[in-house]
Design an enzyme around this catalytic site. Structure first.
Site, PDB file in Angstrom:
ATOM      1  N   CYS A  11      -4.746  12.979  12.659  1.00  0.00           N
ATOM      2  CA  CYS A  11      -5.329  11.640  12.516  1.00  0.00           C
ATOM      3  C   CYS A  11      -5.153  10.940  13.852  1.00  0.00           C
ATOM      4  O   CYS A  11      -4.533  11.463  14.769  1.00  0.00           O
ATOM      5  CB  CYS A  11      -4.682  10.883  11.358  1.00  0.00           C
ATOM      6  SG  CYS A  11      -3.313   9.862  11.815  1.00  0.00           S
TER       7      CYS A  11
ATOM      8  N   LYS B 290       0.851  -1.206   0.000  1.00  0.00           N
ATOM      9  CA  LYS B 290       0.000   0.000   0.000  1.00  0.00           C
ATOM     10  C   LYS B 290       0.878   1.245   0.000  1.00  0.00           C
ATOM     11  O   LYS B 290       0.644   2.173  -0.782  1.00  0.00           O
ATOM     12  CB  LYS B 290      -0.871   0.005   1.248  1.00  0.00           C
ATOM     13  CG  LYS B 290      -1.545   1.343   1.541  1.00  0.00           C
ATOM     14  CD  LYS B 290      -2.437   1.340   2.755  1.00  0.00           C
ATOM     15  CE  LYS B 290      -1.720   1.561   4.042  1.00  0.00           C
ATOM     16  NZ  LYS B 290      -1.373   2.968   4.332  1.00  0.00           N
ATOM     17  N   ASN B 291       1.911   1.252   0.841  1.00  0.00           N
ATOM     18  CA  ASN B 291       2.712   2.464   1.019  1.00  0.00           C
ATOM     19  C   ASN B 291       3.742   2.684  -0.077  1.00  0.00           C
ATOM     20  O   ASN B 291       4.460   3.685  -0.055  1.00  0.00           O
ATOM     21  CB  ASN B 291       3.356   2.472   2.400  1.00  0.00           C
ATOM     22  CG  ASN B 291       2.304   2.665   3.484  1.00  0.00           C
ATOM     23  OD1 ASN B 291       1.156   2.990   3.198  1.00  0.00           O
ATOM     24  ND2 ASN B 291       2.685   2.424   4.723  1.00  0.00           N
TER      25      ASN B 291
ATOM     26  N   ASP C 187       4.846   0.662  11.822  1.00  0.00           N
ATOM     27  CA  ASP C 187       3.609   0.053  11.320  1.00  0.00           C
ATOM     28  C   ASP C 187       3.450  -1.397  11.747  1.00  0.00           C
ATOM     29  O   ASP C 187       2.415  -2.005  11.479  1.00  0.00           O
ATOM     30  CB  ASP C 187       3.551   0.135   9.784  1.00  0.00           C
ATOM     31  CG  ASP C 187       3.400   1.557   9.316  1.00  0.00           C
ATOM     32  OD1 ASP C 187       3.580   1.799   8.111  1.00  0.00           O
ATOM     33  OD2 ASP C 187       3.127   2.430  10.151  1.00  0.00           O
TER      34      ASP C 187
ATOM     35  N   ARG D 297       0.761  14.666  12.880  1.00  0.00           N
ATOM     36  CA  ARG D 297       1.300  14.374  11.536  1.00  0.00           C
ATOM     37  C   ARG D 297       1.308  15.615  10.634  1.00  0.00           C
ATOM     38  O   ARG D 297       0.631  15.680   9.626  1.00  0.00           O
ATOM     39  CB  ARG D 297       0.517  13.227  10.888  1.00  0.00           C
ATOM     40  CG  ARG D 297       0.621  11.951  11.706  1.00  0.00           C
ATOM     41  CD  ARG D 297      -0.138  10.819  11.079  1.00  0.00           C
ATOM     42  NE  ARG D 297       0.573  10.298   9.888  1.00  0.00           N
ATOM     43  CZ  ARG D 297       0.062   9.320   9.141  1.00  0.00           C
ATOM     44  NH1 ARG D 297      -1.116   8.812   9.433  1.00  0.00           N
ATOM     45  NH2 ARG D 297       0.728   8.874   8.095  1.00  0.00           N
TER      46      ARG D 297
ATOM     47  N   ARG E 178      -8.691  -0.418   4.627  1.00  0.00           N
ATOM     48  CA  ARG E 178      -7.850   0.584   3.960  1.00  0.00           C
ATOM     49  C   ARG E 178      -6.501  -0.020   3.563  1.00  0.00           C
ATOM     50  O   ARG E 178      -5.902   0.394   2.581  1.00  0.00           O
ATOM     51  CB  ARG E 178      -7.599   1.765   4.903  1.00  0.00           C
ATOM     52  CG  ARG E 178      -8.827   2.582   5.206  1.00  0.00           C
ATOM     53  CD  ARG E 178      -8.473   3.822   5.960  1.00  0.00           C
ATOM     54  NE  ARG E 178      -7.406   4.546   5.262  1.00  0.00           N
ATOM     55  CZ  ARG E 178      -6.890   5.679   5.722  1.00  0.00           C
ATOM     56  NH1 ARG E 178      -7.316   6.196   6.859  1.00  0.00           N
ATOM     57  NH2 ARG E 178      -5.939   6.297   5.052  1.00  0.00           N
TER      58      ARG E 178
HETATM   59  C1  EPZ Z   1       4.318   6.982   6.077  1.00  0.00           C
HETATM   60  O1  EPZ Z   1       3.573   8.050   6.660  1.00  0.00           O
HETATM   61  C2  EPZ Z   1       3.367   5.798   6.024  1.00  0.00           C
HETATM   62  N1  EPZ Z   1       2.225   6.114   5.175  1.00  0.00           N
HETATM   63  C3  EPZ Z   1       2.903   5.453   7.439  1.00  0.00           C
HETATM   64  O2  EPZ Z   1       2.098   4.276   7.341  1.00  0.00           O
HETATM   65  C4  EPZ Z   1       4.125   5.139   8.296  1.00  0.00           C
HETATM   66  O3  EPZ Z   1       3.718   4.892   9.614  1.00  0.00           O
HETATM   67  C5  EPZ Z   1       5.099   6.336   8.270  1.00  0.00           C
HETATM   68  O4  EPZ Z   1       5.438   6.639   6.898  1.00  0.00           O
HETATM   69  C6  EPZ Z   1       6.383   6.049   9.038  1.00  0.00           C
HETATM   70  O5  EPZ Z   1       7.016   4.925   8.494  1.00  0.00           O
HETATM   71  C7  EPZ Z   1       2.369   6.020   3.830  1.00  0.00           C
HETATM   72  O6  EPZ Z   1       3.438   5.716   3.324  1.00  0.00           O
HETATM   73  C8  EPZ Z   1       1.143   6.300   2.996  1.00  0.00           C
HETATM   74  P1  EPZ Z   1       6.504  10.396   8.076  1.00  0.00           P
HETATM   75  P2  EPZ Z   1       4.191   9.554   6.641  1.00  0.00           P
HETATM   76  O7  EPZ Z   1       6.403  11.604   7.228  1.00  0.00           O
HETATM   77  O8  EPZ Z   1       4.843   9.811   5.338  1.00  0.00           O
HETATM   78  C9  EPZ Z   1       6.587  13.652  11.494  1.00  0.00           C
HETATM   79  C10 EPZ Z   1       0.244   2.896   7.729  1.00  0.00           C
HETATM   80  O9  EPZ Z   1      -0.193   2.360   8.760  1.00  0.00           O
HETATM   81  N2  EPZ Z   1       6.546  14.599  10.364  1.00  0.00           N
HETATM   82  O10 EPZ Z   1       7.734   9.570   8.023  1.00  0.00           O
HETATM   83  O11 EPZ Z   1       3.123  10.481   7.077  1.00  0.00           O
HETATM   84  C11 EPZ Z   1       5.223  13.002  11.688  1.00  0.00           C
HETATM   85  O12 EPZ Z   1       4.432  13.800  12.531  1.00  0.00           O
HETATM   86  C12 EPZ Z   1       0.726   4.328   7.757  1.00  0.00           C
HETATM   87  O13 EPZ Z   1       0.349   2.306   6.617  1.00  0.00           O
HETATM   88  C13 EPZ Z   1       6.674  15.966  10.617  1.00  0.00           C
HETATM   89  O14 EPZ Z   1       6.814  16.385  11.772  1.00  0.00           O
HETATM   90  O15 EPZ Z   1       5.277   9.424   7.783  1.00  0.00           O
HETATM   91  C14 EPZ Z   1       5.542  11.692  12.322  1.00  0.00           C
HETATM   92  O16 EPZ Z   1       5.665  11.858  13.721  1.00  0.00           O
HETATM   93  C15 EPZ Z   1       0.522   4.980   9.118  1.00  0.00           C
HETATM   94  N3  EPZ Z   1       6.614  16.830   9.575  1.00  0.00           N
HETATM   95  C16 EPZ Z   1       6.905  11.336  11.739  1.00  0.00           C
HETATM   96  O17 EPZ Z   1       7.449  12.554  11.198  1.00  0.00           O
HETATM   97  C17 EPZ Z   1       6.451  16.402   8.282  1.00  0.00           C
HETATM   98  O18 EPZ Z   1       6.420  17.250   7.359  1.00  0.00           O
HETATM   99  C18 EPZ Z   1       6.830  10.292  10.652  1.00  0.00           C
HETATM  100  O19 EPZ Z   1       6.163  10.838   9.567  1.00  0.00           O
HETATM  101  C19 EPZ Z   1       6.332  15.026   8.041  1.00  0.00           C
HETATM  102  C20 EPZ Z   1       6.380  14.143   9.092  1.00  0.00           C
END
Ligand code: EPZ
Length: 420
Positions: free
Chosen positions: A118, A22-23, A307, A123, A399
């Site tokens: 969320c 998915k990701n 995850d 996030r 999802r």
């Molecule tokens: C991706 O989310 C995945 N989703 C998430 O999977 C996964 O948990 C996450 O990466 C971490 O591996 C998809 O790929 C669609 P991040 P993403 O940006 O891109 C902070 C699932 O269950 N952050 O690495 O949103 C954020 O708040 C989902 O399949 C900022 O502060 O993850 C978080 O604490 C859930 N500012 C951390 O970084 C930003 O601009 C990780 O976020 C971006 C992120």
């Protein structure tokens, strides 16, 4: 709303086919916006989020075709006629923000609804915006939308991430592929889904160095062209069913699974007494003896995946010891804890850590899913629990997991979906 009913206590035995990730599929679909020509994706999973992303691309005027009805192939392409990502789609799926980079690279402007918070955390997407601003975009917030403009187009920049954000790395990698000049993404995320996206972009004609490392160097090109790309197998679906085999004391062959993407999880499962063996065409997971408590801390790849935290915690609930589970990526990713405790688990949360004291057995109960991975952890607990478990709000599950009850029932689980 659909529910899933499970009568636990049956060791799983058999084979489960692992689908496309998915990701990886979501950013790959967004990459279809980077060219007028057709991007064909194969090994596409049949998931609600994939359909949501298809609806969003259609909103931009891009044709999204499934050549074979119900097939695992998506073909994306055509001119973009609308650069708005509306709130009613973005609120359902945060990954919608991944269209921002491609829209800015192709069209020089975009109006994308802010995703909002969320269940698992606030996030923010500030790193996505800061990177685009370094590449020449101006972004202002307007009525819950990010209004992004780059009248002169995007130019290369050196972007150092304070945190290796997966989504920000993906958005800016896609934007940089068509920007004018060289972009360096330093401290970039290295998840296999990012490598998969980079390999697809290379097939489309992008110029990227450092794939698979935390430093990506991109020399923008004027246009990208058609390509066909197979989506990488889903390492989180793999890990989820590995935990299902382990929690029921069974043996399951995960067809299509990539052992090389599972190292941190395999280390934890090995310490817990679960056997994970690479076989031709996949991975076999077996647990015959007692489960031992083994601590984990979630980290960015190649560390233990956040995850997989909820699924692994369910497994530790029935270990013969105790385990400390520490969540370092998201600030509120323990919503499964009160539901597991209702099933007789003994989990105490202290800040970012949860101490799990194993119990001889869980008891079935009606439980509530709150987010995608929490919901599947409740299914895993139900597979091991005495009696009946009913998981409510399984729309969360749909999802990210395709045909979860069919895949588990085919391995002997007593599981069925109750239409809501
Ligand atoms: C991706 O989310 C995945 N989703 C998430 O999977 C996964 O948990 C996450 O990466 C971490 O591996 C998809 O790929 C669609 P991040 P993403 O940006 O891109 C902070 C699932 O269950 N952050 O690495 O949103 C954020 O708040 C989902 O399949 C900022 O502060 O993850 C978080 O604490 C859930 N500012 C951390 O970084 C930003 O601009 C990780 O976020 C971006 C992120």
């Amino acid at each position: 709303m659909d529910k899933i009913r499970i009568r636990g206590g049956r060791p799983l035995s058999g084979e489960i086919v692992i689908g496309g990730a998915k990701n990886a599929g979501l950013p790959l679909m967004a990459a279809g916006l980077l060219t007028d020509e057709r991007l064909t994706l194969t090994n596409v999973p049949d998931l609600v989020d994939i359909h949501t992303m298809a609806a969003l691309l259609a909103q931009h005027g891009v044709a999204v075709e499934r050549p074979l009805a119900g097939g695992r192939e998506l073909s994306i392409g055509g001119p973009i006629s609308n650069t708005e990502a509306p709130y009613d789609i973005v609120r359902k799926m945060r990954a919608s923000v991944l269209v921002l980079g491609p829209l800015m690279a192709r069209m020089g402007h975009a109006r994308v609804s802010l995703p909002g918070g969320c269940a698992i955390g606030t996030r923010p997407v500030d790193l996505h915006f800061k990177g685009l601003e370094q590449m020449g975009a101006t972004i202002r917030l307007d009525g819950g939308y990010a209004q992004a403009e780059a009248p002169q187009g995007l130019h290369g920049a050196t972007i150092v991430f304070p945190f290796p954000s997966v989504g920000a790395t993906e958005n800016l990698l896609m934007a940089a592929s068509l920007a004018d000049g060289r972009t360096v993404l330093a401290n970039a995320a290295r998840e296999p889904e990012i490598t998969d996206l980079a390999e697809c972009l290379l097939a489309m004609g992008a110029r990227i160095e450092g794939v698979g490392t935390d430093r990506l160097t991109v020399d923008g090109v004027r246009r990208l062209h058609a390509a066909t790309h197979a989506i990488v197998p889903d390492r989180i679906e793999t890990g989820t069913y590995a935990c299902a085999a382990a929690i029921t004391g069974g043996e399951v062959h995960l067809r299509g699974a990539r052992m090389d993407h599972l190292a941190a999880l395999v280390r934890a499962l090995d310490e817990a007494g679960v056997e994970v063996v690479e076989r031709p065409g996949g991975v076999t997971v077996r647990r015959t003896g007692r489960l031992h408590g083994a601590d984990v801390m979630t980290e960015v790849y190649p560390g233990f995946p956040t995850d997989m935290q909820a699924q692994y915690m369910a497994l530790m609930c029935v270990s013969d010891g105790a385990a400390m589970v520490t969540e370092t990526i998201f600030e509120n990713r323990f919503m499964h804890v009160p539901e597991l405790n209702r099933m007789g688990a003994r989990i105490n949360v202290h800040g970012a850590s949860a101490i799990v004291r194993g119990v001889p057995a869980l008891s079935g109960a009606p439980v509530m899913a709150t987010d995608l991975r929490a919901s599947v952890s409740l299914v895993l607990a139900g597979l091991a629990a005495r009696g009946e478990t009913v998981v409510n709000r399984v729309y969360h599950l749909d999802r990210g997991y395709e045909a979860v009850e069919q895949k588990l029932a085919a391995c002997g689980a007593d599981i069925e979906r109750l239409p809501g």
